[in-house]
Design a protein around this motif. Structure first.
Motif, PDB file in Angstrom:
ATOM      1  N   ALA A   1      28.141  42.979  43.728  1.00 38.34           N
ATOM      2  CA  ALA A   1      29.428  43.528  44.176  1.00 38.34           C
ATOM      3  C   ALA A   1      30.378  42.402  44.587  1.00 38.34           C
ATOM      4  O   ALA A   1      31.577  42.426  44.268  1.00 38.34           O
ATOM      5  N   SER A   2      29.830  41.419  45.287  1.00 41.02           N
ATOM      6  CA  SER A   2      30.632  40.265  45.679  1.00 41.02           C
ATOM      7  C   SER A   2      31.138  39.519  44.449  1.00 41.02           C
ATOM      8  O   SER A   2      32.318  39.144  44.363  1.00 41.02           O
ATOM      9  N   HIS A   3      30.263  39.319  43.496  1.00 40.04           N
ATOM     10  CA  HIS A   3      30.606  38.624  42.250  1.00 40.04           C
ATOM     11  C   HIS A   3      31.712  39.359  41.487  1.00 40.04           C
ATOM     12  O   HIS A   3      32.671  38.739  40.990  1.00 40.04           O
ATOM     13  N   ASP A   4      31.609  40.671  41.414  1.00 32.99           N
ATOM     14  CA  ASP A   4      32.609  41.472  40.691  1.00 32.99           C
ATOM     15  C   ASP A   4      33.992  41.363  41.329  1.00 32.99           C
ATOM     16  O   ASP A   4      35.007  41.275  40.631  1.00 32.99           O
ATOM     17  N   ILE A   5      34.025  41.380  42.650  1.00 34.39           N
ATOM     18  CA  ILE A   5      35.308  41.250  43.357  1.00 34.39           C
ATOM     19  C   ILE A   5      35.952  39.904  43.045  1.00 34.39           C
ATOM     20  O   ILE A   5      37.153  39.822  42.774  1.00 34.39           O
ATOM     21  N   HIS A   6      35.152  38.852  43.040  1.00 33.11           N
ATOM     22  CA  HIS A   6      35.682  37.519  42.775  1.00 33.11           C
ATOM     23  C   HIS A   6      36.231  37.403  41.362  1.00 33.11           C
ATOM     24  O   HIS A   6      37.324  36.867  41.145  1.00 33.11           O
ATOM     25  N   LEU A   7      35.453  37.891  40.396  1.00 31.39           N
ATOM     26  CA  LEU A   7      35.911  37.833  38.999  1.00 31.39           C
ATOM     27  C   LEU A   7      37.182  38.645  38.796  1.00 31.39           C
ATOM     28  O   LEU A   7      38.083  38.247  38.044  1.00 31.39           O
ATOM     29  N   LEU A   8      37.276  39.789  39.474  1.00 30.75           N
ATOM     30  CA  LEU A   8      38.467  40.634  39.357  1.00 30.75           C
ATOM     31  C   LEU A   8      39.704  39.906  39.892  1.00 30.75           C
ATOM     32  O   LEU A   8      40.782  39.981  39.283  1.00 30.75           O
ATOM     33  N   LYS A   9      39.548  39.206  40.998  1.00 30.02           N
ATOM     34  CA  LYS A   9      40.671  38.455  41.571  1.00 30.02           C
ATOM     35  C   LYS A   9      41.133  37.359  40.604  1.00 30.02           C
ATOM     36  O   LYS A   9      42.339  37.148  40.412  1.00 30.02           O
ATOM     37  N   ILE A  10      40.173  36.654  40.019  1.00 33.82           N
ATOM     38  CA  ILE A  10      40.513  35.592  39.063  1.00 33.82           C
ATOM     39  C   ILE A  10      41.202  36.185  37.832  1.00 33.82           C
ATOM     40  O   ILE A  10      42.223  35.678  37.366  1.00 33.82           O
ATOM     41  N   ASP A  11      40.637  37.286  37.312  1.00 31.87           N
ATOM     42  CA  ASP A  11      41.229  37.939  36.131  1.00 31.87           C
ATOM     43  C   ASP A  11      42.638  38.430  36.418  1.00 31.87           C
ATOM     44  O   ASP A  11      43.537  38.286  35.585  1.00 31.87           O
ATOM     45  N   ASN A  12      42.827  39.023  37.590  1.00 30.56           N
ATOM     46  CA  ASN A  12      44.147  39.549  37.940  1.00 30.56           C
ATOM     47  C   ASN A  12      45.189  38.436  38.049  1.00 30.56           C
ATOM     48  O   ASN A  12      46.336  38.615  37.612  1.00 30.56           O
ATOM     49  N   ARG A  13      44.791  37.306  38.628  1.00 30.93           N
ATOM     50  CA  ARG A  13      45.742  36.192  38.748  1.00 30.93           C
ATOM     51  C   ARG A  13      46.081  35.629  37.376  1.00 30.93           C
ATOM     52  O   ARG A  13      47.233  35.270  37.110  1.00 30.93           O
TER      53      ARG A  13
END
Length: 582
Positions: free
Chosen positions: A515-527
């Motif tokens: 779950a932590s990993h998914d949040i991080h990847l989502l933030k990077i993808d969104n930026r």
């Protein structure tokens, strides 16, 4: 202190009142009669007098967009409103009304003279937008707090102030207080301020004013720093890399990461997280610096394009002016010759020649315009290709669409197309090949620190994801080890209870880390998506605007040519009619 309703009904400003006022205040005699016949446009009115009209509410003034002076004194107005469109107003008189609060002046940034004499105002405020204010009349109101006057220190242009007839004017230290705290004033209550009195007041209140000046200076410094930050942020937004020059993106990844924050308490994770952050921020900073350089390239490209466009237009216009000047010199001589000619056949012949000259001029001017259109179209198309290439390269490099190869022997990075990289074969041969036959196919990028070269292969969003994946693997490894220790009863006692609760079984641990990993990847993808979307949108809108501006310019120029030619032809036609009649 206020005006009472008289026998006349309260009124609201309407069209009839405005037409009468404008008509009465307009020009007299012949000019006035002409104005009445043709009508006076409200937008052309510079001064408007609406005093003694029993006006209750200000309204319907939006059409007076160029008004400089407005007189609304001696009415029964209760609120300052309806003035937001009068942005050019310099002089405003609202004296002798029933106004209780200063408001509704936020758009009057050019106001220099404001009179609110004889109202019901008890507090001086809401004047912040009036940065050019020089004269302020607040006499005969209900202002009673002496400290309220300090608010007026922010108006650096204020030279004349009237507060007579207010409760504060009865205070013993009234004038000395104002002299000390408003040192730039020249007139107070209709009297010039004596220099000696100013010095005495300054000495009396020196301690307090010095302390206030210090606070104001500190505040000014903070405001300037904040303004500088805002300007920088806007510059960075124009480069689409705002907040990538620090740890903002990394911090945002953990701001909403509940599970990740819990896992940070595990033994070894603190050091892992610190190393991860350092590497992540280095990548972000390099993307930021690369983005600034690319923005500068786009700016140079745009500036060069605009210079070329303006130069082409100016050269074309100058050539057109020369053609017109040559034509007019000949044309006016021909007109004079026609006027002096008495033979009808010769008149008709000369008129025909003039008409042919006009047609020839039209063809010459239209040919010049068509040549300019073709020249500008070629320039615009070239610029469009260049700016699209620059934007495409920027996106490719930031996304990491091309893999990076690091040359630790020279401390350089290279971006290499995938098909080229595949043709090189073994990675060990890359460095030898770089300096030989494929060098023209390689794009160099800014140098990274030597210590960082061994850790990664570039500064892209793809590298951010690679770092996150690497961190995820290490974190999962630590979490599994902690789970095994928990099963053996070897877990440390100082772990918080909510962290201990994660280590019930393997699925719970893996899900928390995931779950932590998914949040991080989502933030990077969104930026990344935000950057790509915005830069593409900017490019599209810029190119569209350039094409539309050129179409507008061309239509305007063709219209100008036709209007000029029609004028010349009408002048000739009128001359022909007069001569025939004669």
């Amino acid at each position: 202190m206020n005006r009472m309703y008289d026998s006349m009904e309260p009124r609201v400003i309407d069209d009839d009142m405005l037409k009468v006022a404008v008509g009465e205040q307009g020009p007299r005699e012949e000019a006035g009669q002409l104005a009445k016949q043709e009508g006076i446009l409200f937008k052309d009115v510079m001064s408007l007098q609406l005093d003694f009209q029993n006006i209750l509410r200000i309204d319907n003034l939006w059409q007076f967009e160029n008004l400089r002076k407005l007189q609304l004194d001696n009415n029964i107005i209760e609120r300052i409103e309806g003035l937001e469109n009068l942005v050019h107003l310099v002089w405003l008189d609202l004296s002798f009304n029933n106004i209780e609060a200063i408001e509704g002046l936020d758009t009057l940034v050019n106001l220099e003279d404001l009179s609110l004499f004889n109202n019901r105002i008890s507090k001086i405020d809401s004047l912040d937008a009036l940065v050019k204010l020089q004269v302020l009349s607040l006499g005969n109101n209900q202002i009673g707090n002496m400290m309220n006057l300090i608010y007026l220190r922010k108006f650096k242009c204020l030279r004349t102030l009237n507060l007579s007839g207010n409760p504060i004017a009865e205070a013993e230290d009234y004038k000395m207080f104002i002299f000390a705290y408003l040192p730039d004033l020249v007139y107070l209550d209709f009297r010039r301020i004596d220099d000696h009195a100013k010095k005495m007041a300054e000495m009396k209140h020196q301690y307090s004013t010095d302390e206030m000046k210090h606070r104001e200076n500190q505040m000014q410094i903070k405001q300037e720093e904040e303004q500088a930050r805002r300007v920088k942020l806007e510059e960075h937004k124009m480069a689409f890399i705002e907040r990538l020059d620090d740890s903002y993106l990394f911090d945002s990844m953990y701001a909403e990461d509940v599970e990740g924050n819990k896992l940070s308490y595990l033994p070894g994770v603190g050091d892992l997280l610190a190393a991860y952050k350092d590497k992540f921020v280095i990548i972000c900073v390099n993307i930021f610096e690369y983005g600034l350089k690319q923005q500068e390239k786009r700016k140079i490209e745009l500036d060069t394009f605009n210079e070329c466009i303006q130069e082409a237009i100016q050269e074309n216009q100058e050539e057109g002016r020369l053609k017109i000047a040559k034509f007019e010199e000949k044309h006016f001589m021909n007109l004079n010759s026609i006027r002096e000619e008495s033979d009808l056949l010769n008149i008709e012949k000369k008129i025909m020649e003039c008409s042919e000259d006009i047609t020839e001029l039209f063809n010459v001017l239209m040919t010049l315009e068509m040549q300019l259109v073709e020249q500008l179209e070629e320039t615009i198309n070239m610029f469009e290709r260049n700016i699209i290439d620059l934007v495409g390269l920027f996106i490719e490099n930031v996304q990491g669409l091309y893999p990076f190869c690091d040359d630790t022997s020279t401390g350089r990075y290279y971006i290499v197309p995938r098909d080229v990289l595949a043709s090189w074969g073994d990675r060990e041969k890359v460095y030898a090949v770089l300096t030989k036959e494929v060098q023209p196919q390689v794009r160099k990028v800014p140098v990274l620190p030597q210590t960082w070269l061994c850790l990664t292969h570039g500064c892209t969003m793809a590298q951010c994801r690679d770092l996150e994946n690497h961190h995820h693997e290490k974190l999962l490894e630590i979490a599994i080890n902690t789970l095994e220790k928990t099963a053996k009863g070897e877990i440390e006692d100082d772990l918080p209870e909510d962290v201990r609760a994660l280590f019930i079984d393997k699925d719970t641990v893996v899900n928390a880390v995931g779950a932590s990993h998914d949040i991080h990847l989502l933030k990077i993808d969104n930026r990344e998506d935000e950057l790509v979307t915005r830069v593409n949108s900017w490019c599209t809108h810029l190119v569209d605007k350039i094409h539309k501006d050129e179409i507008t310019r061309n239509r305007k120029r063709v219209k100008e040519i036709k209007q000029y030619i029609d004028h010349m032809q009408n002048e000739l036609d009128n001359l022909e009619c007069v001569d025939i009649v004669d």
